[in-house]
Every structure is written in structure tokens, then in C-alpha cells.
Design a protein around this motif. Structure first.
Motif, PDB file in Angstrom:
ATOM      1  N   HIS A   1       0.869  -0.926  -0.372  1.00 29.35           N
ATOM      2  CA  HIS A   1       0.069  -0.168  -0.181  1.00 29.35           C
ATOM      3  C   HIS A   1       0.548   1.815  -0.229  1.00 29.35           C
ATOM      4  CE1 HIS A   1      -3.297   2.336   1.143  1.00 29.35           C
ATOM      5  NE2 HIS A   1      -2.110   3.367   2.067  1.00 29.35           N
TER       6      HIS A   1
ATOM      7  N   ASP B   1      -5.514 -10.110   7.279  1.00 27.03           N
ATOM      8  CA  ASP B   1      -6.049 -10.237   5.462  1.00 27.03           C
ATOM      9  C   ASP B   1      -4.730 -10.556   5.006  1.00 27.03           C
ATOM     10  OD1 ASP B   1      -7.846  -8.074   5.511  1.00 27.03           O
ATOM     11  OD2 ASP B   1      -6.392  -7.727   7.823  1.00 27.03           O
TER      12      ASP B   1
ATOM     13  N   GLY C   1     -10.464  -7.470   7.458  1.00 32.42           N
ATOM     14  CA  GLY C   1     -10.821  -6.126   7.761  1.00 32.42           C
ATOM     15  C   GLY C   1     -10.144  -4.934   7.830  1.00 32.42           C
TER      16      GLY C   1
ATOM     17  N   LYS D   1      -7.507  -2.771   6.554  1.00 30.60           N
ATOM     18  CA  LYS D   1      -8.591  -1.152   5.659  1.00 30.60           C
ATOM     19  C   LYS D   1      -8.778  -0.437   6.971  1.00 30.60           C
ATOM     20  CE  LYS D   1     -12.838   0.190   3.223  1.00 30.60           C
ATOM     21  NZ  LYS D   1     -14.113  -0.089   3.195  1.00 30.60           N
ATOM     22  N   ARG D   2      -8.798  -0.608   8.320  1.00 34.40           N
ATOM     23  CA  ARG D   2      -8.834  -0.164   9.176  1.00 34.40           C
ATOM     24  C   ARG D   2      -7.388   0.495   9.265  1.00 34.40           C
ATOM     25  NH1 ARG D   2     -12.730  -4.267  10.608  1.00 34.40           N
ATOM     26  NH2 ARG D   2     -10.953  -5.501  11.519  1.00 34.40           N
TER      27      ARG D   2
END
Length: 455
Positions: free
Chosen positions: A95, A235, A432, A435-436
């Protein structure tokens, strides 16, 4: 390293005044003095480990803040101790690379195996150095050389001197995917107030669970600096070619024989696993154990142990064929563990029959392989709890229990499939966290266009 202060007080009779909350500089100086005294032992330990893993002799000066290769300033510094942390950090690092292709990312590790895995995942897209020892002059050399504008530390690595120097230079430090077991929290409490003083220098803690968050707060971290994101290990990203790799591996082992893998095993554990496998083969003579020790420097010793116990052995590193007569396949390579797991019928995750604290169960669950762990899982309590609640994993406490569970799963394909599917669903339901976490990190990335901190 904070535990050095505890040992000094308890074992060496250092007066409690050195831990007095009114004397922060004395506390850190005591800690640094103890670390200086231990420095020869730390260097000798590297030398000793290099006898079995020569990579520990390479670039050892980096741990003292001296560098042979030129290295420019880093935009973001990520610290991941070893293979497990590098693997967990992989989607976050991807990312970071996608969000700002011009950013220079430095990753430090403590172990050569972590460095090797980083190279396999990213090649030269990220820079690598070994993490420096937590001595003020060493840390200052490191930070002057690297000049990071943001530091992201995986899981729980608390260094008093490094955190103090980052604070002095205005470098935000984020502790992400953070976990703090009750056992570790009790140890840090014995090192109060140095532990609390150091943790309060963290800009943000992204904890895996509410219990982890409460333990950090209990050590003095302001509640507004602690968030619960879940474990980013749920993840995980599996290789696109994993199914093909597993099929090739399974043909190598034998498609019609029962196979179980023992992953990331430790000293003292292999002997117990070999006992279980010998008992299992009394009931299932064709059963194959794929044994994957955690540390590469132990591969030869584990091979010798298996041969002494009378097992016919094939080694992955030697490209040896796994004939029907072979009872044990030694996975003595790096980067193939998930392929071994995906190709097996059942998996045992090591570090749990001995008090190491266990390793990650999620790769097995994600590929639909039923998982067994031993009683010592304090490093992965939440992950273990989730998988057991979803009936995707089983905890055993003895060799007999392990043997019985393996026999059940290896002889009942329907039960094996049910447990495996539960694992897939448990992993999917808990995704998830990444993402958090990225939602918490991104505001700091937005601020990187500001002037770099002074040195």
C-alpha cells in the motif's frame, strides 16, 4: 530490552531509587549502562549463530550504526523483526509503495531470514538494513544516516533510547498490529516507570484486540493514542499460483497417502512430533510427515534426529524424491511453507508444544487445511481463540491427543473438509484490519510533504 532493568533490580540488587518515577534520565542511563555491559555478549551471540547461519556474520556492523553501502534518506522506515513480521507487513508495504511510488521505504529486520524473505517479496523496491542496537550513539548514527520522516514498527518492539531520539527529532512512531500478552504486560509493569515512559513516546498504537489496547493503557499510554484495528494477519494475501504449487508438491509426496505437516517447529518439539508420527504410522503405515523447522540453522540437526529415530528421510533442499518408503519429508528451504501446508491434509503449527508461544495458524486456515496447536499459544491467543470458536482448529496437550486427532482427520475426509471450510470462513469473517489500519496511517502519509525533521 526493558527487562534488563528488571533483572538489574531483582538479580543484581540495584537500588529501587533507579526506577523512581522522579528520575527519568537515571532510569534510561541505567538501562543503557546495562546494555553496554551486555554488548560483548550480544556480539558473541551473533558470532555463535553465524556458525550455523553464516548470514549473521554479514553486515554485522550495521547493528552498530556503521554502513558500507551508500544509503540516502528514507521517507518511511518500517521495522519487522523476522519472517513472520515481514509477511504480516507485506500488504501494508505494498500500500505504501502504491500510494506514493516516489517514497523511499526502508525496512529493518533483526534476522537474516527476515531480510531474505523481504528480498523475495520486494526485491530492490525497498531498502533493507539490520536494526541497530538500542544504544544512544548507535541510534543517532542510524537516524542521521536514514533520516526517516515516519517510523512504523510491527507488533511489539519497545526501545527506550530509539523512541527518545525519534521524539527529539520529531519523527512520529506508529506501533501497528500491536499485541501485548498478559505475561508481557506483567513483565513491563515490573519495569515501570521506564516502560510507561517509553510507550508514551509512541505517537499511535494500533492494537490487535481490545484486551491488548487495555494492557497498553494500563501501562500509562494515553487512551486517545490507542486504537483497536484487529489483526492484519487475517488479511493475508496468498500467491496466485498457490494451488498449482500445492498440486505439484502433492504429486511429489504421493497423491493417495495421508500427509500432515508440522510447521515452524522448535528445539525440543521435533522429538515429540516424531513420537506422534511413529504412533500414527502404527495405525496408518503410509502416513507421511512433512517437517518444517522454524530456523534454518537447525535443519541438519533435525535431519540427524529423524534418522536416529529410524525414519527414512527425503530432503527438499536436495531435491530428493519422496518414495513410498519415505516416512518423513524435511522442508528445509525458505519461502515454501505455505505451499507445504496447502498440499497437506492436516497441519500442526509449532512453537506450541514447547513454551515458545506458538506461530501463525492463519495460513493453514485460509487454504482450508484443519489446524492443530499445542497448549502454548500465548503469542497468538486471539487468533487461536477465533479459529477454535469457529471449529477450524483444535488444541491438544499431549502426544497421545495429537496422534488421535491426526488419525481422525487423516481417515475421515468429510470431517477434514468440514474443519477446513470452517477455517476459510473464519479468515474471511475477520478480514478488514488492514483497511482500518491504513485509515489510521494515511493521515500521517498526507503530512509527509512537510519539511523533514532536523537532525
Amino acid at each position: 530490552m526493558l527487562f534488563l532493568v528488571v533483572y538489574a533490580q531483582v538479580e543484581w540488587g540495584v537500588p529501587p531509587v533507579f526506577l523512581d518515577k522522579e528520575r527519568p534520565m537515571i532510569r534510561r542511563r541505567l538501562y543503557s549502562t546495562l546494555l553496554y555491559l551486555l554488548l560483548p555478549a550480544l556480539l558473541l551471540r551473533l558470532l555463535w549463530r553465524s556458525l550455523r547461519a553464516p548470514a549473521y556474520r554479514e553486515r554485522w556492523r550495521e547493528r552498530l550504526g556503521f554502513y558500507n553501502q551508500p544509503s540516502g534518506p528514507a521517507t518511511i522506515w518500517v521495522h519487522a523483526v523476522s519472517v513472520g513480521e515481514v509477511q504480516a507487513a507485506q500488504p501494508m508495504i505494498r500500500h505504501l509503495l502504491l500510494r506514493d511510488p516516489a517514497a523511499r521505504i526502508l525496512v529493518t529486520t533483526t534476522t537474516p531470514t527476515g531480510a531474505r524473505r523481504l528480498g523475495e517479496l520486494f526485491g530492490d523496491r525497498v531498502a533493507h538494513l539490520y536494526c541497530p542496537f538500542d544504544l544512544t550513539p548507535v541510534v543517532r548514527r542510524f537516524l542521521a544516516r536514514v533520516s526517516p520522516r515516519l517510523a512504523i514498527v510491527m507488533e511489539t518492539e519497545i526501545w527506550p533510547n530509539l523512541l527518545a531520539e525519534c521524539e527529539r527529532r520529531g519523527i512520529p512512531v506508529l506501533l501497528v498490529n500491536a499485541r501485548l500478552s498478559q505475561r508481557s504486560a506483567s513483565g513491563y509493569k515490573r519495569a515501570q516507570p521506564l516502560a510507561g515512559e517509553s510507550m508514551r513516546r509512541l505517537t499511535l498504537i494500533a492494537a490487535q484486540t481490545q484486551a491488548d489496547a487495555e494492557r497498553f493503557i494500563g501501562l500509562g499510554v494515553p487512551a486517545e493514542r490507542v486504537a483497536v484495528t484487529g489483526s492484519i494477519k487475517f488479511d493475508l494475501q496468498l500467491p496466485a499460483s498457490l494451488t498449482d504449487q500445492a498440486e505439484v508438491m502433492r504429486r511429489c509426496w504421493g497423491s493417495n497417502r495421508p500427509v500432515w505437516v508440522a510447521a515452524s517447529t522448535h528445539e525440543g518439539e521435533e522429538d515429540l512430533l516424531l513420537q506422534a508420527h511413529a504412533r500414527l504410522r502404527e495405525r496408518l503405515p503410509a502416513a507421511l510427515l512433512v517437517l518444517v523447522p522454524r530456523h534454518p540453522d537447525r535443519f541438519d540437526r533435525v535431519a540427524a534426529l529423524a534418522q536416529r529415530r529410524g525414519f527414512r528421510l527425503a530432503r527438499r533442499s536436495a531435491g530428493q524424491a519422496c518414495c513410498d518408503q519415505a516416512s518423513l519429508y524435511l522442508g528445509d528451504t525458505m519461502g515454501e511453507l505455505v505451499s507445504f501446508i496447502a498440499a497437506a491434509d492436516a497441519a500442526f503449527v509449532g512453537g506450541s508444544l514447547v513454551p515458545t508461544g506458538g506461530h501463525n495458524l492463519l495460513e493453514a486456515a485460509a487454504v482450508g487445511v484443519p489446524v492443530i496447536v499445542g497448549p502454548h499459544v500465548f503469542n497468538f491467543l486471539e487468533v487461536t481463540r477465533v479459529l477454535i470458536e469457529h471449529q477450524a482448529a483444535v488444541q491438544v496437550r499431549s502426544v497421545d491427543e495429537l496422534t488421535d486427532r491426526l488419525h481422525l482427520w487423516l481417515t475421515d475426509a468429510a470431517e477434514r473438509a468440514r474443519i477446513g471450510e470452517n477455517g476459510r470462513q473464519a479468515v474471511a469473517a475477520n478480514r478488514g484490519a488492514l483497511k482500518r489500519l491504513l485509515g489510521l496511517i494515511d493521515p500521517y502519509l498526507d503530512g509527509l510533504s512537510a519539511a523533514a525533521p532536523t537532525t
